[in-house]
Motif scaffolding. Structure first.
Motif, PDB file in Angstrom:
ATOM      1  N   ARG A   1      23.556   5.212  -5.178  1.00  0.00           N
ATOM      2  CA  ARG A   1      24.210   5.024  -3.913  1.00  0.00           C
ATOM      3  C   ARG A   1      24.492   3.466  -4.100  1.00  0.00           C
ATOM      4  O   ARG A   1      25.857   3.131  -3.491  1.00  0.00           O
ATOM      5  CB  ARG A   1      23.218   5.145  -2.800  1.00  0.00           C
ATOM      6  CG  ARG A   1      23.205   6.556  -2.439  1.00  0.00           C
ATOM      7  CD  ARG A   1      22.167   6.427  -1.013  1.00  0.00           C
ATOM      8  NE  ARG A   1      21.766   7.818  -0.732  1.00  0.00           N
ATOM      9  CZ  ARG A   1      20.800   7.906   0.240  1.00  0.00           C
ATOM     10  NH1 ARG A   1      20.308   7.178   0.920  1.00  0.00           N
ATOM     11  NH2 ARG A   1      20.350   9.212   0.328  1.00  0.00           N
TER      12      ARG A   1
ATOM     13  N   GLY B   1       2.591   2.227  -4.885  1.00  0.00           N
ATOM     14  CA  GLY B   1       1.734   1.974  -3.914  1.00  0.00           C
ATOM     15  C   GLY B   1       0.247   2.031  -4.291  1.00  0.00           C
ATOM     16  O   GLY B   1      -0.234   2.841  -5.027  1.00  0.00           O
ATOM     17  N   ARG B   2      -0.406   1.020  -3.671  1.00  0.00           N
ATOM     18  CA  ARG B   2      -1.887   0.956  -4.121  1.00  0.00           C
ATOM     19  C   ARG B   2      -2.882   0.513  -2.836  1.00  0.00           C
ATOM     20  O   ARG B   2      -2.080  -0.531  -2.299  1.00  0.00           O
ATOM     21  CB  ARG B   2      -2.158   0.308  -5.304  1.00  0.00           C
ATOM     22  CG  ARG B   2      -1.840  -1.170  -5.190  1.00  0.00           C
ATOM     23  CD  ARG B   2      -1.446  -1.884  -6.644  1.00  0.00           C
ATOM     24  NE  ARG B   2      -0.334  -1.467  -7.218  1.00  0.00           N
ATOM     25  CZ  ARG B   2      -0.104  -1.281  -8.425  1.00  0.00           C
ATOM     26  NH1 ARG B   2      -1.094  -1.087  -9.423  1.00  0.00           N
ATOM     27  NH2 ARG B   2       1.201  -0.818  -8.782  1.00  0.00           N
TER      28      ARG B   2
ATOM     29  N   GLU C   1      15.411   3.927   9.718  1.00  0.00           N
ATOM     30  CA  GLU C   1      15.668   4.333   8.337  1.00  0.00           C
ATOM     31  C   GLU C   1      17.148   4.102   7.757  1.00  0.00           C
ATOM     32  O   GLU C   1      17.483   4.121   6.889  1.00  0.00           O
ATOM     33  CB  GLU C   1      15.593   5.690   8.520  1.00  0.00           C
ATOM     34  CG  GLU C   1      14.002   6.240   8.535  1.00  0.00           C
ATOM     35  CD  GLU C   1      14.048   7.907   8.690  1.00  0.00           C
ATOM     36  OE1 GLU C   1      14.817   8.498   9.360  1.00  0.00           O
ATOM     37  OE2 GLU C   1      13.323   8.499   7.642  1.00  0.00           O
TER      38      GLU C   1
ATOM     39  N   VAL D   1      18.235   8.115  -6.689  1.00  0.00           N
ATOM     40  CA  VAL D   1      19.273   8.462  -5.599  1.00  0.00           C
ATOM     41  C   VAL D   1      19.764   6.913  -5.032  1.00  0.00           C
ATOM     42  O   VAL D   1      20.938   6.788  -4.884  1.00  0.00           O
ATOM     43  CB  VAL D   1      18.521   8.989  -4.615  1.00  0.00           C
ATOM     44  CG1 VAL D   1      19.640   9.325  -3.334  1.00  0.00           C
ATOM     45  CG2 VAL D   1      18.317  10.569  -5.115  1.00  0.00           C
ATOM     46  N   TRP D   2      18.781   5.937  -4.736  1.00  0.00           N
ATOM     47  CA  TRP D   2      19.346   4.818  -4.445  1.00  0.00           C
ATOM     48  C   TRP D   2      20.084   3.896  -5.169  1.00  0.00           C
ATOM     49  O   TRP D   2      20.935   3.248  -4.863  1.00  0.00           O
ATOM     50  CB  TRP D   2      17.903   3.950  -3.908  1.00  0.00           C
ATOM     51  CG  TRP D   2      17.353   4.241  -2.219  1.00  0.00           C
ATOM     52  CD1 TRP D   2      16.290   5.156  -2.190  1.00  0.00           C
ATOM     53  CD2 TRP D   2      17.825   3.994  -1.296  1.00  0.00           C
ATOM     54  NE1 TRP D   2      15.909   5.238  -0.993  1.00  0.00           N
ATOM     55  CE2 TRP D   2      17.019   4.728  -0.189  1.00  0.00           C
ATOM     56  CE3 TRP D   2      19.001   3.432  -0.812  1.00  0.00           C
ATOM     57  CZ2 TRP D   2      17.197   4.439   1.098  1.00  0.00           C
ATOM     58  CZ3 TRP D   2      19.464   3.201   0.578  1.00  0.00           C
ATOM     59  CH2 TRP D   2      18.553   3.842   1.521  1.00  0.00           C
TER      60      TRP D   2
ATOM     61  N   VAL E   1       1.254  -1.215  -0.084  1.00  0.00           N
ATOM     62  CA  VAL E   1       0.070   0.051   0.115  1.00  0.00           C
ATOM     63  C   VAL E   1       0.742   1.352   0.250  1.00  0.00           C
ATOM     64  O   VAL E   1       1.873   1.259   0.165  1.00  0.00           O
ATOM     65  CB  VAL E   1      -0.938   0.057   1.238  1.00  0.00           C
ATOM     66  CG1 VAL E   1      -2.021  -1.044   1.139  1.00  0.00           C
ATOM     67  CG2 VAL E   1      -0.282   0.185   2.604  1.00  0.00           C
ATOM     68  N   ASN E   2       0.307   2.573  -0.303  1.00  0.00           N
ATOM     69  CA  ASN E   2       0.973   3.763  -0.177  1.00  0.00           C
ATOM     70  C   ASN E   2       1.837   3.947   1.136  1.00  0.00           C
ATOM     71  O   ASN E   2       1.231   3.721   2.119  1.00  0.00           O
ATOM     72  CB  ASN E   2       0.008   4.865  -0.542  1.00  0.00           C
ATOM     73  CG  ASN E   2      -0.830   4.454  -1.664  1.00  0.00           C
ATOM     74  OD1 ASN E   2      -1.622   3.552  -1.468  1.00  0.00           O
ATOM     75  ND2 ASN E   2      -0.850   5.275  -2.563  1.00  0.00           N
ATOM     76  N   GLY E   3       3.029   4.390   1.014  1.00  0.00           N
ATOM     77  CA  GLY E   3       3.580   4.753   2.283  1.00  0.00           C
ATOM     78  C   GLY E   3       4.028   3.674   3.119  1.00  0.00           C
ATOM     79  O   GLY E   3       4.702   3.857   4.300  1.00  0.00           O
TER      80      GLY E   3
ATOM     81  N   PHE F   1       3.647   6.332 -11.126  1.00  0.00           N
ATOM     82  CA  PHE F   1       2.280   7.139 -10.637  1.00  0.00           C
ATOM     83  C   PHE F   1       2.920   8.394  -9.763  1.00  0.00           C
ATOM     84  O   PHE F   1       2.657   9.571  -9.921  1.00  0.00           O
ATOM     85  CB  PHE F   1       1.347   6.627 -10.027  1.00  0.00           C
ATOM     86  CG  PHE F   1       0.276   7.306  -9.730  1.00  0.00           C
ATOM     87  CD1 PHE F   1      -0.647   8.052 -10.539  1.00  0.00           C
ATOM     88  CD2 PHE F   1       0.064   7.633  -8.149  1.00  0.00           C
ATOM     89  CE1 PHE F   1      -1.546   8.397 -10.083  1.00  0.00           C
ATOM     90  CE2 PHE F   1      -1.068   8.378  -7.917  1.00  0.00           C
ATOM     91  CZ  PHE F   1      -1.969   8.780  -8.821  1.00  0.00           C
ATOM     92  N   ARG F   2       3.780   7.986  -8.610  1.00  0.00           N
ATOM     93  CA  ARG F   2       3.806   8.934  -7.428  1.00  0.00           C
ATOM     94  C   ARG F   2       4.786   9.823  -8.160  1.00  0.00           C
ATOM     95  O   ARG F   2       5.703   9.612  -8.398  1.00  0.00           O
ATOM     96  CB  ARG F   2       4.262   8.142  -6.035  1.00  0.00           C
ATOM     97  CG  ARG F   2       4.729   9.224  -5.004  1.00  0.00           C
ATOM     98  CD  ARG F   2       4.765   8.454  -3.841  1.00  0.00           C
ATOM     99  NE  ARG F   2       5.972   7.578  -3.626  1.00  0.00           N
ATOM    100  CZ  ARG F   2       7.072   7.884  -3.287  1.00  0.00           C
ATOM    101  NH1 ARG F   2       7.429   8.963  -2.935  1.00  0.00           N
ATOM    102  NH2 ARG F   2       8.051   7.037  -3.339  1.00  0.00           N
ATOM    103  N   ALA F   3       4.580  11.237  -7.620  1.00  0.00           N
ATOM    104  CA  ALA F   3       5.333  12.358  -8.190  1.00  0.00           C
ATOM    105  C   ALA F   3       6.785  12.061  -7.254  1.00  0.00           C
ATOM    106  O   ALA F   3       6.808  11.552  -6.390  1.00  0.00           O
ATOM    107  CB  ALA F   3       4.813  13.724  -7.722  1.00  0.00           C
ATOM    108  N   ALA F   4       7.721  12.022  -8.300  1.00  0.00           N
ATOM    109  CA  ALA F   4       9.105  11.778  -7.909  1.00  0.00           C
ATOM    110  C   ALA F   4       9.554  10.686  -7.352  1.00  0.00           C
ATOM    111  O   ALA F   4      10.589  10.471  -6.979  1.00  0.00           O
ATOM    112  CB  ALA F   4       9.426  13.014  -6.832  1.00  0.00           C
TER     113      ALA F   4
ATOM    114  N   ASP G   1      12.674   9.515  -9.079  1.00  0.00           N
ATOM    115  CA  ASP G   1      13.868  10.473  -8.654  1.00  0.00           C
ATOM    116  C   ASP G   1      14.384   9.800  -7.425  1.00  0.00           C
ATOM    117  O   ASP G   1      15.604   9.773  -7.191  1.00  0.00           O
ATOM    118  CB  ASP G   1      13.547  11.819  -8.504  1.00  0.00           C
ATOM    119  CG  ASP G   1      13.081  12.572  -9.768  1.00  0.00           C
ATOM    120  OD1 ASP G   1      14.014  12.601 -10.607  1.00  0.00           O
ATOM    121  OD2 ASP G   1      11.739  12.519  -9.822  1.00  0.00           O
ATOM    122  N   GLN G   2      13.617   9.492  -6.608  1.00  0.00           N
ATOM    123  CA  GLN G   2      13.812   8.649  -5.239  1.00  0.00           C
ATOM    124  C   GLN G   2      14.591   7.625  -5.258  1.00  0.00           C
ATOM    125  O   GLN G   2      15.495   7.258  -4.793  1.00  0.00           O
ATOM    126  CB  GLN G   2      12.557   8.428  -4.320  1.00  0.00           C
ATOM    127  CG  GLN G   2      12.852   7.941  -2.992  1.00  0.00           C
ATOM    128  CD  GLN G   2      11.520   7.765  -2.232  1.00  0.00           C
ATOM    129  OE1 GLN G   2      10.547   8.126  -2.679  1.00  0.00           O
ATOM    130  NE2 GLN G   2      11.700   7.017  -1.322  1.00  0.00           N
TER     131      GLN G   2
END
Lengths: 438, 334
Positions: free
Chosen positions: B183, B222-223, B312, B179-180, B138-140, B169-172, B175-176
């Motif tokens: 790395r 996420g859905r 994190e 970055v990973w 799910v989202n998040g 779908f999710r903005a950026a 891009d996130q």
């Protein structure tokens, strides 16, 4: 949403129904069922205890025991207690008498803060305010970028910087908003767990720097028993003023809403009901209570309809439909308007009684099927839409090819339409067909 | 012996790879996660409920203990059914005289929970080449972060990793992930935002095959599990992946936020109906959230927990060790 809780309460009350008079033992059984259903709905254990105690005491009073319809009395009590637990009326987010109003968003990782920022900005921009977004999540990769994209989507400027100084970015963001005469600043922050002292400290420093009009806790509606712990920790650290409950469009029973309200006394301002930026609704505690009890949420439905439907058009259409004069063109328009209000399945969930109907339990509204219907009608000529009876074999083939469907599907739609037109005519003459399950 | 050597050995075991040279034995690595969890759990506000500490006191078991235990399990989000079943199981053991005091009860509970959540040590064998791992949730819930951390671990072990950015779908989101990828040195296969996620997944698998990569990680949007059309889309992504490489996806992991309450069951059930799940990644187990819903999920659906994240930092995601988890979450502090 909340389907399962209303189902459970209803089955708890099913035992009370039709008995005429209740014994104390009957009420105890119902209270146990209510207790379990609330726990399964993720209502906090402490809140459940308080709640069932209050209800149990009232239910054992004379007003229920001597009533001829004790089950309805219990439902009424539960409804009243639920409503008072969640606050009596909708509370709006405060505004500062001296603009700009500053709103600081806080919450756990993944609760939906960034999306909520954009939704709030859009909501207030539509009311004529001039919002600005400030991107202070310096921890999650690309979080500022996400806010920038969302800001562009809703047409609201976004203040962002590179670097990791959340406090500095926040203060400069506020200064920028003042310089540009924005009257509402929404500050997005990084998600943080409440036990991370360094991160909680950062949040406190951001708050002290921006002196917010309101600190808003963003809370996932799917949160379990921890909701209270989380809310209490944020309350201790930054004294949040109210909450936004996100992801309420799923099947979460949403006990977190009850728990947070009951333990912190803070109101819930809004609820998030979808992924799109317009999916934000004011939280109405009274409506939520009736919804939990399976009494439907007609008010929200009406409100949505008012936002999307032109009243005069609707009146004219009603006359036409009930007179049996509906064309496929009208039908396509109606379908479009209804779908504008949201997924049809979600709309059905708001109708009173639908939660109760076993037959409708497994009915799924296939949005794709509706897409196909719209495609078929779009592939017809205007005269075909007005007079479907002229659609012969070769026209059917052309329509099927044009809409990417099969002749069978076209046939099916035409047959259904004919049926519907007949039915509507009967409606118009006052001959209501029986509704199943009532 | 360094923490990173120790980490590498655990991950090598999970993926069935040769353990990198290291003089580790088992003991310090257990202390690794257990220590971290304990550290989180033992901070003032976050001790396991005072209730549990009371139950596990080394005194004789009384009738009240069972009610208290049931409540404590419900408060940990295990859910009414799973909690009742666990209490019943332990009660039987007590009836047979195998549990007589709180200390024994703590041990028996940890064992029962461990058996439930991961009967065997978790494995994500990299037998196919490439092995395709689909990440859903799910989202998040923490999908993108988990994919990033997995990519990093796999690269460390010398695996060639391709990441498919199928969250279009999710903005950026892309891009996130970039970055990973940067790395970890993994290759990122991406298209423009709004592109067809199936097409991205297909590209990622094809590209991995062409380049001889070892692992493909497919991040999805996420859905909520109740969104029929989005679940249908997910089913399609899995099917398309299977077209690019028969047998794929080899692993489908559901990422589950530990703060999730009873809705987690619905998540596991409905995601599992769309794409058969091979395991659960339990994220954000920071101490306030006990993730008890994972107990209910493994009990009802038999889906094992394969990875757990306590925080994190990169090193906070670890292969799931049921015993350590159960001890940290459900046992009396030492």
């Amino acid at each position: 949403m909340f389907d399962s809780l209303s189902d459970k309460l209803q089955s708890a009350f099913a035992g009370l129904r039709g008995k005429g008079k209740l014994t104390e033992a009957d009420i105890d059984v119902a209270m146990r069922a209510i207790r379990l259903s609330l726990l399964e709905a993720d209502v906090n254990m402490g809140v459940v205890r308080q709640f069932t105690k209050a209800i149990g005491e009232r239910a054992k009073g004379a007003e229920v025991m001597q009533s001829l319809t004790p089950d309805q009395q219990v439902v009424k009590i539960v409804n009243e207690e639920l409503t008072s637990l969640m606050g009596q009326a909708n509370v709006g987010m405060p505004t500062s008498p001296r603009p700009p109003t500053v709103v600081l968003m806080a919450g756990l990782q993944g609760s939906g803060k960034t999306t909520c920022c954009a939704k709030l900005a859009r909501h207030y921009a539509q009311q004529g305010r001039a919002p600005m977004l400030v991107a202070c999540d310096v921890h999650r990769p690309a979080a500022a970028q996400q806010l920038a994209v969302l800001g562009e989507q809703v047409g609201v400027p976004v203040y962002r910087e590179d670097g990791t100084d959340a406090v500095g970015i926040a203060s400069r963001g506020i200064a920028e908003a003042k310089a540009k005469v924005r009257d509402l600043v929404i500050v997005d922050t990084a998600g943080r767990t409440v036990i991370d002292e360094a991160m909680m400290d950062e949040l406190v420093r951001v708050r002290d720097a921006v002196k917010p009009t309101a600190v808003v806790l963003v809370l996932d509606a799917m949160t379990g028993q921890t909701a209270v712990e989380v809310a209490t920790a944020f309350q201790e650290a930054v004294q949040f003023d109210g909450a936004i409950l996100t992801k309420l469009d799923g099947d979460a029973r949403g006990g977190a809403a009850l728990s947070v309200r009951a333990t912190t006394g803070r109101p819930i301002y809004f609820v998030g009901t979808g992924e799109k930026v317009e999916a934000l609704e004011p939280f109405h505690p009274d409506r939520m209570a009736s919804r939990i009890l399976g009494m439907g949420d007609v008010l929200s439905l009406i409100e949505r309809a008012q936002q999307t439907v032109d009243v005069d058009d609707a009146r004219a259409m009603e006359k036409k439909i009930l007179g049996g004069g509906m064309t496929l063109e009208d039908f396509a328009n109606q379908l479009k308007q209804v779908r504008k209000m949201g997924p049809v399945g979600q709309l059905l969930g708001m109708m009173p009684g639908f939660g109760k109907m076993k037959q409708l339990k497994d009915v799924e509204v296939d949005e794709k099927q509706l897409d196909r219907v719209q495609a078929i009608i779009s592939s017809m000529t205007p005269s075909e839409r007005r007079r479907p009876e002229i659609i012969n074999g070769s026209r059917r083939q052309r329509i099927a090819a044009g809409s990417g469907t099969t002749v069978q599907e076209v046939n099916q739609l035409l047959a259904q339409f004919k049926q519907m037109r007949k039915l509507m005519k009967r409606f118009g003459k006052g001959g209501l067909p029986p509704i199943p399950g009532t | 012996m360094s923490e990173s050597d120790d980490d590498r050995a655990v991950w090598a075991e999970l993926f069935g790879l040769e353990a990198p040279p290291s003089e580790e034995d088992q003991a310090p690595r257990r202390r690794g996660l257990l220590g971290r969890l304990r550290e989180n759990l033992s901070r003032p506000r976050q001790t396991i409920s005072p209730q549990l500490a009371g139950i596990f006191a080394p005194r004789l078991i009384t009738e009240d203990v069972w009610d208290e235990l049931e409540e404590a399990l419900i408060v940990a989000d295990c859910g009414v059914d799973a909690s009742l079943a666990l209490v019943e199981e332990l009660r039987e053991q007590a009836g047979e005289g195998r549990i007589t005091n709180g200390t024994e009860l703590a041990g028996a509970l940890a064992a029962a929970v461990g058996r439930q959540m991961a009967p065997d040590p978790p494995r994500i064998p990299l037998t196919a080449s490439p092995t395709v791992i689909l990440v859903v949730g799910v989202n998040g819930s923490g999908k993108t972060t988990s994919v990033g951390k997995l990519a990093h671990r796999l690269s460390e072990l010398g695996q060639k990793v391709v990441i498919g950015a199928a969250d279009t779908f999710r903005a950026a989101a892309i891009d996130q992930l970039a970055v990973w990828a940067d790395r970890s040195g993994a290759q990122l296969v991406r298209q423009a935002p709004g592109a067809d996620p199936g097409a991205v997944a297909f590209d990622a698998v094809s590209s991995a095959k062409a380049r001889g990569a070892d692992v493909v990680l497919v991040d999805t949007a996420g859905r909520l599990q109740t969104q029929r059309n989005l679940m249908e889309e997910l089913r399609k992504v899995a099917a398309v992946v299977g077209k690019a490489d028969p047998g794929a996806p080899h692993e489908t992991l559901l990422v589950l936020d530990s703060t999730t309450g009873q809705n987690g069951l619905s998540q596991a059930r409905l995601f599992g109906e769309a794409v058969p799940l091979t395991g659960v990644v339990l994220t954000k187990l920071d101490g306030t959230a006990k993730g008890g819903i994972a107990v209910a999920i493994s009990r009802e659906l038999g889906t094992p927990i394969k990875l757990a994240g306590v925080g994190e930092k990169l090193e906070d995601l670890r292969p799931f060790d049921a015993r350590v988890y159960a001890q940290a979450i459900f046992s009396a502090p030492e």
